[in-house]
Design a protein around this motif. Structure first.
Motif, short mmCIF file in Angstrom:
data_model
loop_
_atom_site.label_atom_id
_atom_site.label_comp_id
_atom_site.label_asym_id
_atom_site.label_seq_id
_atom_site.Cartn_x
_atom_site.Cartn_y
_atom_site.Cartn_z
N ARG A 163 28.91 29.77 35.35
CA ARG A 163 29.28 31.19 35.40
C ARG A 163 30.50 31.46 34.52
NH1 ARG A 163 32.09 34.66 39.16
NH2 ARG A 163 32.49 32.93 40.58
N ILE A 164 31.44 30.53 34.48
CA ILE A 164 32.61 30.71 33.61
C ILE A 164 32.18 30.76 32.14
CG2 ILE A 164 34.73 29.61 32.78
CD1 ILE A 164 35.06 28.46 35.62
N ARG A 165 31.20 29.92 31.78
CA ARG A 165 30.77 29.87 30.38
C ARG A 165 30.00 31.11 29.97
NH1 ARG A 165 29.31 24.62 31.92
NH2 ARG A 165 27.12 25.29 32.04
N THR A 166 29.09 31.57 30.82
CA THR A 166 28.15 32.59 30.37
C THR A 166 28.01 33.78 31.32
OG1 THR A 166 26.27 31.48 31.47
CG2 THR A 166 26.77 30.84 29.20
N GLY A 167 28.67 33.76 32.46
CA GLY A 167 28.44 34.79 33.46
C GLY A 167 29.59 35.78 33.59
N ALA A 215 46.82 28.86 37.16
CA ALA A 215 46.07 28.17 36.11
C ALA A 215 44.67 27.83 36.57
CB ALA A 215 46.81 26.91 35.68
N GLY A 216 44.46 27.82 37.90
CA GLY A 216 43.15 27.47 38.44
C GLY A 216 42.17 28.62 38.51
N LEU A 217 42.55 29.80 38.03
CA LEU A 217 41.62 30.93 38.03
C LEU A 217 40.39 30.62 37.17
CD1 LEU A 217 44.11 33.91 37.59
CD2 LEU A 217 42.60 33.56 39.56
N ALA A 218 39.22 30.91 37.72
CA ALA A 218 38.00 30.76 36.93
C ALA A 218 37.99 31.78 35.80
CB ALA A 218 36.77 30.90 37.83
N PHE A 219 38.22 33.05 36.14
CA PHE A 219 38.38 34.12 35.16
C PHE A 219 39.83 34.58 35.24
CE2 PHE A 219 33.89 34.20 36.25
CZ PHE A 219 33.28 34.24 35.00
N TYR A 233 36.48 42.72 32.11
CA TYR A 233 35.20 42.89 32.82
C TYR A 233 35.21 44.16 33.67
CZ TYR A 233 31.55 42.50 36.24
OH TYR A 233 30.48 42.79 37.05
N ALA A 234 36.23 44.32 34.50
CA ALA A 234 36.28 45.49 35.39
C ALA A 234 36.27 46.78 34.59
CB ALA A 234 37.52 45.42 36.29
N SER A 235 36.95 46.79 33.46
CA SER A 235 37.00 48.00 32.65
C SER A 235 35.71 48.23 31.87
CB SER A 235 38.19 47.96 31.68
OG SER A 235 37.97 47.05 30.62
N SER A 236 34.86 47.23 31.82
CA SER A 236 33.55 47.42 31.19
C SER A 236 32.61 48.20 32.10
CB SER A 236 32.92 46.07 30.84
OG SER A 236 32.39 45.42 32.00
N VAL A 237 32.95 48.21 33.39
CA VAL A 237 32.13 48.91 34.39
C VAL A 237 32.75 50.25 34.77
CG1 VAL A 237 31.19 48.78 36.74
CG2 VAL A 237 31.29 46.71 35.30
N ALA A 238 34.06 50.24 35.01
CA ALA A 238 34.75 51.41 35.56
C ALA A 238 35.96 51.75 34.70
CB ALA A 238 35.20 51.14 36.99
N ILE A 239 36.46 52.95 34.88
CA ILE A 239 37.72 53.35 34.25
C ILE A 239 38.86 52.97 35.20
CG2 ILE A 239 39.10 55.28 33.39
CD1 ILE A 239 36.46 56.76 32.84
#
Length: 341
Positions: free
Chosen positions: A130-134, A260-264, A272-278
């Motif tokens: 999911r990190i790579r492509t999701g 540092a351990g965040l996946a995203f 990502y969030a701004s790609s969906v909503a304002i």
């Protein structure tokens, strides 16, 4: 020349709500520097310019600061969530690799009959893909569930296994829509601490198998988002990917990780969030919780528990847990069979 480090907060001082400018243990009434600003959210109209004016004020203050610790000890001060009025919450779920693996094992999320080792291996492969492509997984919370950094946490009358999830909170400083990853941090006002509490028994929806989970009822109970104590401007947080997160329950260290351990990471979540909503100024993005939740320890919150939480440079939370009131809401009282199930 080194920048004058300070933070923004909102306080009830002697019964009056005060937008605060915090430097060390000193509290300044922010209106002494910016008389036109009555609530902290108004700073977002020109965030960087307002910060510059606050820094200039601290170099030669005209008002006398008050000591935070002494005010609190005297019972004269209550700490509110730093941004007022409180805005909506955008919450990233399953966003620390170790936490995802831990929860998969704790809740047996995976193949029927799989061993703990197999569940761990499958979960690791899934999150890496999911990190790579999701995409990140983002859900929403409501402002009425937000409480202060030192407020009590109220366990609900419906829902059990209430769990802690300490997270880095990111406050949006200017409108973001379809923002590229490389530009995302330009839209951040600052950072704060958020504990994203969850009533685990309310997450599944067996009556709606195709939907599966119910984050509204599991996470939006009153007091379920202790937030603050302050908002630290992004200019004072050199690297949001290098902050240590720690939560202690009754003095015992339960969560201990770094961002540092965040996946995203933060820029990816904003993009990502701004790609969906304002995303609007004042929106609160919480970034996910690392390993060490109650589900892993098989120990959930009880009446009288004390949670103490820290994130590097962002202050400290202390929340006492209060047990259920013992009175069902009318809706659930009318459905006793559903509640008991």
């Amino acid at each position: 020349m080194a920048m004058t480090r300070f933070a923004i907060g909102t306080f009830v001082l002697d019964g009056a709500v005060v937008p605060g400018l915090v430097q060390g243990d000193e509290l300044h009434d922010l209106r002494s520097a910016l008389p036109a600003v009555s609530v902290t959210s108004e700073l977002f109209s020109d965030w960087e310019a307002h910060l510059d004016r606050l820094a200039a004020y601290l170099a030669a203050p005209t008002g006398a600061p008050q000591p935070l610790e002494a005010l609190g000890a005297a019972g004269r001060l209550r700490v509110l969530p730093p941004v007022q009025p409180v805005g909506p919450i955008l919450a990233a779920g399953a966003n620390y690799r170790d936490h995802i693996i831990e929860m998969s094992v704790a809740h047996k999320l995976g193949r029927d009959g799989a061993s703990a080792a197999e569940l761990r291996e499958d979960a690791a492969a899934e999150i890496d893909a999911r990190i790579r492509t999701g995409d990140p997984y983002v859900w929403t919370g409501i402002p009425s569930a937000v409480s202060g950094a030192y407020d009590d946490v109220q366990l609900p009358d419906v829902g059990a296994d209430v769990d802690w999830e300490l997270e880095l909170g990111v406050v949006i400083g200017r409108t973001a829509h379809r923002v590229a990853v490389e530009d995302a941090l330009d839209h951040v006002a600052g950072y704060t601490i958020v504990n994203d509490l969850t009533a685990r028994t309310l997450v599944p929806r067996d009556d709606m198998a195709k939907i599966g989970t119910d984050w509204f009822r599991a996470k939006n109970q009153p007091t379920f988002f202790p937030t603050g104590p302050v908002l630290v401007p992004a200019r004072f947080v050199p690297d949001p990917a290098d902050l240590r997160i720690q939560l202690r329950l009754n003095g015992q260290l339960m969560q201990d990780a770094t961002t540092a351990g965040l996946a995203f990471d933060v820029p990816s979540l904003i993009s990502y969030a701004s790609s969906v909503a304002i995303l609007q100024p004042g929106d609160l993005l919480i970034t996910g919780s690392p390993a060490g939740n109650g589900s892993h320890w098989k120990r959930f919150l009880r009446h009288g528990d004390v949670m103490e939480s820290t994130i590097t440079g962002l202050g400290r939370q202390r929340n006492v847990v209060r047990g259920p009131s013992g009175v069902l809401p009318p809706w659930q009282a009318s459905r006793p069979d559903t509640v008991s199930a």
